[in-house]
Enzyme design. Structure first.
Site, PDB file in Angstrom:
ATOM      1  CG  HIS A   1      -0.483   0.212   2.505  1.00 60.17           C
ATOM      2  ND1 HIS A   1      -0.210  -0.818   3.387  1.00 60.17           N
ATOM      3  CD2 HIS A   1      -0.187   1.349   3.182  1.00 60.17           C
ATOM      4  CE1 HIS A   1       0.219  -0.323   4.529  1.00 60.17           C
ATOM      5  NE2 HIS A   1       0.242   0.997   4.428  1.00 60.17           N
TER       6      HIS A   1
ATOM      7  CG  ASP B   1       0.171  -4.173   2.765  1.00 53.80           C
ATOM      8  OD1 ASP B   1       0.561  -3.562   1.743  1.00 53.80           O
ATOM      9  OD2 ASP B   1      -0.083  -3.604   3.846  1.00 53.80           O
TER      10      ASP B   1
ATOM     11  CB  SER C   1       2.606   1.882   6.200  1.00 55.91           C
ATOM     12  OG  SER C   1       1.313   1.918   6.704  1.00 55.91           O
TER      13      SER C   1
END
Length: 259
Positions: free
Chosen positions: A72, A122, A215
């Site tokens: 992402h 991911d 992230s």
């Protein structure tokens, strides 16, 4: 330290405004508690993925030219009009020092989809335009073997530049020590947010999790990376957070980078 998932406000195009979970909205104050500032010498594989001159995500150095991050994060850069992405390595500060390198290419897992009910796959990789200046403050992190599944109770550490209790966009690298959580227990705990799959590993502590800006950051056991910061509860308040399992995607990394 309580770190939480997802990119900073500068990368607000990461997800549509209506998307609440599993990827958090990028605006608003995250909660990071009981964290400690740390030096890049303790995590020399740590890289800052900088989108539009801001630290958007974390990443880890896995070879002389490749870095590992979350899909992402790659998507955020690829879908942002006029986005200019670089990697800063070798510095505890996300804003200065070390070396900042241009990006030659970014690859995300083909089966990754940004949706509220499918948080799997991911994972992404970034190739720098020139070799990283390997040395005392820039080193390659070790990767686990194919299929490695971290056992519950394993002591692990997450590092990153994500939001803290007092700063939404902290300058200096933070760390948090925690433990891997049994996957079945984690699946039950996070069922109302998204499905925890075999491609994920959970880790946390009653006072620690990941938050906005973390992230793509590496979850490590010693000098071996077992996870990639992926998602957690909205507001970053959770006794566990979810990471992409590096062992589960070891073959994918090899196929796309040769590492």
């Amino acid at each position: 330290m309580k770190l939480a998932a997802l990119v900073i406000a500068a990368a607000c195009l990461l997800a549509p405004p209506s998307l609440a979970a599993p990827w958090l909205r990028t605006r608003g104050l995250g909660r990071v508690i009981n964290g400690t500032a740390t030096d890049i010498a303790d995590f020399p594989w740590m890289a800052s993925m900088q989108i539009l001159d801001n630290s958007g995500c974390g990443a880890s150095v896995i070879s002389s030219t490749w870095a590992l991050t979350a899909a992402h994060c790659v998507l955020a850069s690829q879908e942002m009009p006029g986005a200019y992405t670089t990697l800063r390595v070798g510095s505890s500060s996300r804003a200065s020092g070390g070396v900042r390198l241009d990006v030659a290419q970014m690859i995300k897992h083909a089966d990754f989809h940004m949706s509220t009910d499918d948080a799997d796959n991911d994972i992404g990789v970034i190739q720098a335009s020139e070799p990283f200046p390997l040395g005392s403050s820039v080193q390659v992190v070790n990767l686990p073997g194919d299929g490695y599944d971290a056992p519950a109770g394993l002591p692990v550490t997450i590092s990153g530049w994500g939001a803290t209790a007092t700063e939404f966009n902290p300058v200096y690298l933070q760390r948090a020590d925690m433990h891997v959580l049994d996957r079945d227990t984690c699946r039950d705990m996070m069922a109302d947010v998204a499905t925890v799959t075999l491609g994920m590993v959970c880790a946390g502590d009653p006072t620690m999790a990941i938050c906005y800006g973390d992230s793509g950051s590496p979850l490590v056991y010693g000098d071996m990376q077992i996870g990639i910061a992926s998602w957690t509860r909205p507001g970053c308040i959770s006794t566990t957070s979810v990471y992409t399992s590096v062992g589960n995607f070891r073959a994918w990394i090899r196929d796309n980078t040769g590492v």
